[in-house]
Design an enzyme around this catalytic site. Sequence first.
Site, PDB file in Angstrom:
ATOM      1  N   GLY A 291       9.638  -9.393 -10.824  1.00  0.00           N
ATOM      2  CA  GLY A 291       9.010  -8.377  -9.677  1.00  0.00           C
ATOM      3  C   GLY A 291       7.996  -7.682 -10.361  1.00  0.00           C
ATOM      4  O   GLY A 291       7.070  -8.172 -11.452  1.00  0.00           O
TER       5      GLY A 291
ATOM      6  N   THR B  50      10.311  -6.621  -4.853  1.00  0.00           N
ATOM      7  CA  THR B  50       8.800  -6.550  -4.610  1.00  0.00           C
ATOM      8  C   THR B  50       8.535  -7.460  -3.573  1.00  0.00           C
ATOM      9  O   THR B  50       7.580  -6.869  -2.827  1.00  0.00           O
ATOM     10  CB  THR B  50       8.234  -6.840  -5.897  1.00  0.00           C
ATOM     11  OG1 THR B  50       8.494  -6.173  -7.104  1.00  0.00           O
ATOM     12  CG2 THR B  50       6.724  -6.627  -5.653  1.00  0.00           C
ATOM     13  N   ASN B  51       8.724  -8.702  -3.552  1.00  0.00           N
ATOM     14  CA  ASN B  51       8.352  -9.603  -2.497  1.00  0.00           C
ATOM     15  C   ASN B  51       8.643  -9.064  -1.108  1.00  0.00           C
ATOM     16  O   ASN B  51       8.051  -9.341   0.022  1.00  0.00           O
ATOM     17  CB  ASN B  51       8.534 -10.856  -2.746  1.00  0.00           C
ATOM     18  CG  ASN B  51       7.807 -11.896  -2.251  1.00  0.00           C
ATOM     19  OD1 ASN B  51       6.487 -11.749  -2.165  1.00  0.00           O
ATOM     20  ND2 ASN B  51       8.438 -12.861  -1.915  1.00  0.00           N
TER      21      ASN B  51
ATOM     22  N   GLU C 253       4.840   8.560   5.682  1.00  0.00           N
ATOM     23  CA  GLU C 253       6.050   7.897   5.788  1.00  0.00           C
ATOM     24  C   GLU C 253       6.947   9.152   5.723  1.00  0.00           C
ATOM     25  O   GLU C 253       6.682  10.313   5.497  1.00  0.00           O
ATOM     26  CB  GLU C 253       6.230   7.108   4.709  1.00  0.00           C
ATOM     27  CG  GLU C 253       5.567   5.560   5.027  1.00  0.00           C
ATOM     28  CD  GLU C 253       5.794   4.459   3.926  1.00  0.00           C
ATOM     29  OE1 GLU C 253       6.914   4.780   2.864  1.00  0.00           O
ATOM     30  OE2 GLU C 253       5.449   3.342   4.082  1.00  0.00           O
TER      31      GLU C 253
ATOM     32  N   HIS D 243      18.764   2.260   2.964  1.00  0.00           N
ATOM     33  CA  HIS D 243      17.465   2.279   3.888  1.00  0.00           C
ATOM     34  C   HIS D 243      18.131   2.163   5.314  1.00  0.00           C
ATOM     35  O   HIS D 243      18.770   1.718   5.907  1.00  0.00           O
ATOM     36  CB  HIS D 243      16.478   1.122   3.912  1.00  0.00           C
ATOM     37  CG  HIS D 243      15.193   1.278   4.471  1.00  0.00           C
ATOM     38  ND1 HIS D 243      15.098   1.522   5.756  1.00  0.00           N
ATOM     39  CD2 HIS D 243      14.009   1.432   3.814  1.00  0.00           C
ATOM     40  CE1 HIS D 243      13.541   1.404   5.982  1.00  0.00           C
ATOM     41  NE2 HIS D 243      13.122   1.695   5.022  1.00  0.00           N
TER      42      HIS D 243
ATOM     43  N   HIS E  10      19.760  -0.437  -0.488  1.00  0.00           N
ATOM     44  CA  HIS E  10      18.343  -0.831  -0.738  1.00  0.00           C
ATOM     45  C   HIS E  10      17.723  -0.550  -1.995  1.00  0.00           C
ATOM     46  O   HIS E  10      16.744  -1.173  -2.741  1.00  0.00           O
ATOM     47  CB  HIS E  10      17.330   0.108   0.385  1.00  0.00           C
ATOM     48  CG  HIS E  10      15.929  -0.024   0.530  1.00  0.00           C
ATOM     49  ND1 HIS E  10      15.267  -1.207   0.929  1.00  0.00           N
ATOM     50  CD2 HIS E  10      14.891   0.874  -0.050  1.00  0.00           C
ATOM     51  CE1 HIS E  10      14.069  -1.109   0.886  1.00  0.00           C
ATOM     52  NE2 HIS E  10      13.786  -0.068   0.296  1.00  0.00           N
TER      53      HIS E  10
ATOM     54  N   SER F 155       8.489   3.475  -5.193  1.00  0.00           N
ATOM     55  CA  SER F 155       9.073   2.364  -6.134  1.00  0.00           C
ATOM     56  C   SER F 155       8.189   1.505  -6.719  1.00  0.00           C
ATOM     57  O   SER F 155       8.224   0.998  -7.938  1.00  0.00           O
ATOM     58  CB  SER F 155      10.216   1.665  -5.461  1.00  0.00           C
ATOM     59  OG  SER F 155       9.527   1.151  -3.986  1.00  0.00           O
TER      60      SER F 155
END
Length: 546
Positions: free
Chosen positions: A25, A54-55, A124, A241, A348, A388
């Site tokens: 990642g 990550t993706n 956010e 999440h 999450h 993150s």
Amino acid sequence: MVLDYTAHDSEVAIERVRCLVIGSGAAGLWTALHAADGGPVLVITKATVTESSTNYAQGGIAISTPPEDSPELHARDTLAAGAGLCDEPAVAVLTREGPRRVAELMDYGAQFDQIDGQLLCRREAAHTRSRIIHAMGDATGAEVQRALTEAVRKHPGITVWEFTQALRLLVVDGEVVGADAVRTATGERVRIVADVTVLATGGVGALYKVTTNPLVANGDGMALALRAGATLEDMEFVQFHPTALACDETPAPLLTEAIRGEGAILLNTRGERFLGRYHPMAELAPRDVVSRAEFLEMERLGAEWCLLDLRPIPREQMVANFPHVLQMLSERGLDAFAQAIPVRPAAHFVMGGIATDLDGWTGLRRLYAAGECACTGVHGANRLASNSLLEGLVFGYRAARAARGEPPLAEDLLAAVGKLEPAAVPAVAPAVAEQVRQLMWKRVGIVRDAEGLQAAAEELGNLRRQASRSPWPSCEEAETANMVDIAYVIARAALARQESRGAQYRTDFPETRDQWRCHLRVRRSPDGDLEFSGRPVALLEPSLGE
């Protein structure tokens, strides 16, 4: 020196590298890029190089941009979200060094959304400023993964082995000197001998029935480190999440938190807004608050989901900023402009992991960790949104810098590696994986109590004791054993912490308690079980929160 391993197992190949990175990642690839100046780097990953959390990350990267923002304001928001458990030196490093690392990431080719040559920043949940940068609206993680994958593949000093599972770390006289692994496509067994090893294996979302993480995120690196003698920390804090699409897919598609930052609202199945009853920031409350509020509303109404209404956001704004979310919904027959979208919380991110210092050192000579599998104390009891990916960049760089300073293996260590017998590791039937996911979701999820945690710990403890042991188990057996071990750690840690704080909410201890303002650490005891200890929260003078 030529390593001689033939006396023990002629079917095991030897690979000698300067640095071994386990995981692909953002943290793993970033570490590899910065470690490569010190000599050849081998990156191993158990799936494709791009199959990482990550993706899948839609949210962005939080960095302060003057004059409206500053590292100090970013730090204060991080501390507030962390519910009293963030280590202030780690937060200072993250927020002060983050902008520099992101600028470097852009030099590697990552492209972020801009207006008139300036980075576009959005807000956010739990942020007091608009400081979140994004790529293609809602595909930040994919862009970061693309840029780093391309950079790593072009680098002459970095080799990537896909479909390679690490089975154990090699420890000689207290020093980690590499790992034994299996290349799953061919079944080839490989002993990788390295001057320095970096774990960057991601989180634990796959331990839960409902998760936004890919199934590769099952705590492998934490299990490897624990068995090698390293310490884990803050493992009870698993973040859920709030807005994963309510469906049967794994990973569950995510509706990024930025959508609520731009005006989307959460409703219960009666069509009522409810978050204002739980927190004054309502939709912009910290993730742990929003997920818990959803859970309680669903339980109160006997519902399977809540509803995310995107229609307060103008259509043109949605199309511009969240094209991939709209495409994902359309592919599943959902029209965000005509209906509220069913969502529910999903596992999450884990705030805990392998305890490290601010340079990624685990306390075991030559072993480092970075990214979600590590715990620097930066997130405390609840991670602030979009910290993150930033963590992977900042602390991955620091781990690589420290790794470059490790000396080559001495001749006596090399000789010992050649004679080291492959130690037996736990093996658990792959069918047990689903049992673990169901158990963790039911007993060690968003809302917890002693009865459920004790039942989970006992069941997982039995599974640990029933595990067979083999020097070369199948990759599926090893992976399932890792799941059982780390699920057991999480359940035991959650049971030990007798309070509610951040992502840990216990109905039998609903209050936050001052005596529990400490990090909970765990190591293997001499009998193979677990032993716990506390560590004070690290503060600065004056405090970052002042």
